[in-house]
Design an enzyme around this catalytic site. Structure first.
Site, PDB file in Angstrom:
ATOM      1  N   ALA A   1       8.014  -6.145  -0.293  1.00 16.69           N
ATOM      2  CA  ALA A   1       8.921  -5.167  -0.966  1.00 16.69           C
ATOM      3  C   ALA A   1       8.158  -3.883  -1.744  1.00 16.69           C
ATOM      4  O   ALA A   1       7.170  -4.373  -2.482  1.00 16.69           O
ATOM      5  CB  ALA A   1      10.180  -5.398  -1.762  1.00 16.69           C
ATOM      6  N   ASP A   2       8.596  -2.939  -1.755  1.00 15.45           N
ATOM      7  CA  ASP A   2       8.073  -1.821  -2.608  1.00 15.45           C
ATOM      8  C   ASP A   2       9.251  -1.165  -3.095  1.00 15.45           C
ATOM      9  O   ASP A   2      10.335  -0.728  -2.574  1.00 15.45           O
ATOM     10  CB  ASP A   2       7.244  -1.238  -1.892  1.00 15.45           C
ATOM     11  N   THR A   3       9.134  -0.537  -4.616  1.00 18.82           N
ATOM     12  CA  THR A   3      10.081   0.327  -4.981  1.00 18.82           C
ATOM     13  C   THR A   3       9.907   1.549  -5.749  1.00 18.82           C
ATOM     14  O   THR A   3       8.754   1.370  -6.168  1.00 18.82           O
ATOM     15  CB  THR A   3      10.947  -0.646  -6.105  1.00 18.82           C
TER      16      THR A   3
ATOM     17  N   LYS B   1       1.982  -4.312   2.800  1.00 25.42           N
ATOM     18  CA  LYS B   1       1.835  -5.439   1.669  1.00 25.42           C
ATOM     19  C   LYS B   1       2.255  -6.669   2.872  1.00 25.42           C
ATOM     20  O   LYS B   1       1.565  -7.876   2.606  1.00 25.42           O
ATOM     21  CB  LYS B   1       2.877  -5.450   0.679  1.00 25.42           C
TER      22      LYS B   1
END
Length: 183
Positions: free
Chosen positions: A66-68, A51
């Protein structure tokens, strides 16, 4: 330095603004397909990096991506595709402990830092009726693991071990520590 958030998440924007950051949103159109067999921790780091690198950036701009994901017994539970999948995810989490992983990628000129954080979350046992009522609110549909700890889903949470903001989607205190390397 100008800060760019490579995310459409209103929660991440709010977390950063509450911490004193002024951010510009640039949504990434990155391909979020994961490599086969990747661990949850490595998956979020990989996606955060993808990203961050997918957004347009200028010299002297800090990009934060960010990624969760939610993981139960090592299996990644992403965002539900529909109400049926949301029900399945919440049923799996009912009465159990799971882990929320958030990966973060920081880019500033030629410098890059990728890290992740994990938080343990335990749910109370949920009835089918509680799950269905929650799904009717629409809240689970854009959230990893089909719940939002900061919203109506908070009533399911028996306890957490780790960073609350990580569960919301951005471990802001750890991010702030990592930014010290960018000064």
């Amino acid at each position: 330095m100008k800060t760019v958030l490579a995310s459409a998440s209103p929660r991440r924007k709010q977390i950063l603004e509450n911490a004193g950051f002024e951010v510009e949103i640039r949504v990434s159109e990155a391909d979020e397909t994961l490599p086969e067999g990747i661990s949850p921790e490595k998956a979020v780091e990989y996606l955060a990096s993808v990203k961050a690198h997918a957004v347009k950036r200028e010299k002297d701009e800090l990009v934060i991506a960010a990624d969760t994901v939610v993981a139960l017994d090592g299996k990644i539970l992403g965002k539900p595709r529909d109400e049926k999948e949301a029900f399945e995810m919440l049923s799996l989490l009912s009465g159990k402990k799971h882990t929320v992983y958030t990966g973060v990628c920081l880019l500033y000129n030629e410098k890059e830092e990728i890290f992740s954080d994990s938080t343990g979350v335990e749910f109370y046992p949920l009835t089918d009726g509680e799950i269905l009522k929650y799904i009717e609110t629409g809240e689970p549909m854009d959230k990893a693991g089909a719940y939002g700890i900061q919203g109506k889903g908070c009533v399911f949470v028996k306890g957490i071990k780790g960073d609350y903001f990580n569960v919301m989607g951005l471990p802001v205190a750890k991010l702030n520590q990592k930014l010290k390397n960018f000064d």
